[in-house]
Design a protein around this motif. Structure first.
Motif, short mmCIF file in Angstrom:
data_model
loop_
_atom_site.label_atom_id
_atom_site.label_comp_id
_atom_site.label_asym_id
_atom_site.label_seq_id
_atom_site.Cartn_x
_atom_site.Cartn_y
_atom_site.Cartn_z
N THR A 84 5.15 -0.06 -16.02
CA THR A 84 6.44 -0.29 -15.35
C THR A 84 6.45 -1.59 -14.56
O THR A 84 7.44 -1.89 -13.88
N ALA A 85 5.37 -2.37 -14.62
CA ALA A 85 5.29 -3.62 -13.87
C ALA A 85 5.67 -4.79 -14.76
O ALA A 85 5.60 -4.72 -15.98
N GLN A 86 6.06 -5.90 -14.15
CA GLN A 86 6.27 -7.13 -14.92
C GLN A 86 5.04 -8.03 -14.86
O GLN A 86 4.89 -8.93 -15.69
N LEU A 87 4.16 -7.78 -13.91
CA LEU A 87 2.91 -8.52 -13.81
C LEU A 87 1.94 -7.68 -13.00
O LEU A 87 2.33 -7.06 -12.01
N ILE A 88 0.69 -7.64 -13.42
CA ILE A 88 -0.33 -6.94 -12.66
C ILE A 88 -1.42 -7.95 -12.31
O ILE A 88 -1.82 -8.78 -13.13
N VAL A 89 -1.86 -7.93 -11.06
CA VAL A 89 -2.79 -8.92 -10.54
C VAL A 89 -4.06 -8.22 -10.05
O VAL A 89 -3.98 -7.22 -9.32
N VAL A 90 -5.21 -8.75 -10.44
CA VAL A 90 -6.48 -8.21 -9.98
C VAL A 90 -7.42 -9.36 -9.65
O VAL A 90 -7.25 -10.48 -10.12
N GLY A 91 -8.44 -9.06 -8.84
CA GLY A 91 -9.47 -10.04 -8.55
C GLY A 91 -10.46 -10.12 -9.70
O GLY A 91 -10.53 -9.23 -10.55
#
Length: 295
Positions: free
Chosen positions: A103-110
């Motif tokens: 459901t996200a438009q972008l997912i950010v992780v380290g």
């Protein structure tokens, strides 16, 4: 695409850097930022509450909520106008974040989590999420040049078109230039082999300039149509003779963001994440966004 920007947090320094980046990405898009932590300890049957011998706020649940609260506060400082929500979800990190990516438009992780070994360049969650995420996945690493371009790797494949479209949109959001980089070689590396040895196309065609001209056409055709949709983006096409992974890693040194497809025209059919994408994820000098086909 609608939906929030999601950032995965685990208390590691890498995750905190990801929070800063994710907050800025949410601000650029004008959407909510969702801070998510995968709470794995319940599955390990560890008591959530504090020890009878310790303070009442010393339990695992309290520690997690404090850690997530710090991440939320950090996001609010990095992007004051962004609405920030948070969720603590029981489960393994890859499973939790893959579900969030739907459901996200972008997912950010380290690039490395709290569970990584010191010598591991990239955490397993970042690699696997890049291969399985249902939206573009940004892995935060290195020291981006905020005045530099967005760099996109171009190989001319149909699978790479989603990455090019994302890179144009990202450059437009940032007000940045776009560098479209295509690396080529006279050595065939897409299955044309003779007696188990790579084939030098010069032996077949006999004219390096003709090979270079064909590769220039590959680059031009891959970009065709995207410029019309993002007319304000200044595009610089760069043709490099050499290995793709080295060319992209070198270009990342003066970039603010690297964008690659999950898989290009090379590699083995069925691989979800190609060798070039993996190399860039491990060695890029700036954040990398992996865009899978169809996203």
């Amino acid at each position: 695409m609608t939906g929030p920007v999601v950032v995965g947090v685990d208390g590691s320094p890498s995750a905190l850097s990801a929070v800063d980046t994710a907050a800025r990405e949410a601000s650029l898009r004008g959407v909510e930022l969702r801070v998510v932590h995968a709470f794995t300890w319940p599955a390990m049957h560890v008591p959530r509450g504090g020890s009878p011998l310790g303070p009442p706020t010393g339990g695992l649940r309290e520690m997690v909520e404090d850690m997530v609260g710090q991440a939320v506060g950090r996001a609010s400082v990095a992007a004051p106008g962004v609405q920030v929500s948070h969720a603590v979800v029981a489960g393994e990190p890859l499973t939790v974040l893959e579900a969030q990516s739907r459901t996200a438009q972008l997912i950010v992780v380290g690039h490395r989590g709290s569970g990584g070994f010191l010598k591991v360049l990239l955490g397993s969650t970042a690699v696997h999420l890049s291969a399985h995420g249902r939206c573009p996945v940004m892995v935060v690493r290195g020291r981006p040049d905020l005045a530099g371009p967005v760099v996109v790797g171009v190989d001319g494949s149909r699978l790479g078109q989603a990455a090019i479209a994302f890179a144009f949109a990202e450059a437009a959001l940032r007000g940045a230039d776009l560098m479209a980089l295509h690396a080529w070689s006279t050595w065939a590396d897409h299955g044309e082999h003779r007696l188990g040895e790579p084939v030098d196309l010069v032996d077949l065609i006999g004219d390096v300039d003709q090979i270079r001209a064909a590769e220039e056409l590959v680059l031009a055709e891959a970009l065709a149509g995207h410029q019309e949709r993002c007319p304000d983006v200044s595009v610089r096409s760069r043709l490099v003779r050499g290995r793709t992974r080295q060319a992209l890693i070198e270009a990342s040194g003066s970039a603010q963001l690297m964008v690659v497809g999950a898989r290009g025209r090379g590699g083995f059919t069925g691989m979800l994440l190609g060798s070039v994408s993996q190399a860039v994820l491990h060695h890029s000098h700036c954040p990398v966004t992996v865009v899978r086909p169809g996203l």
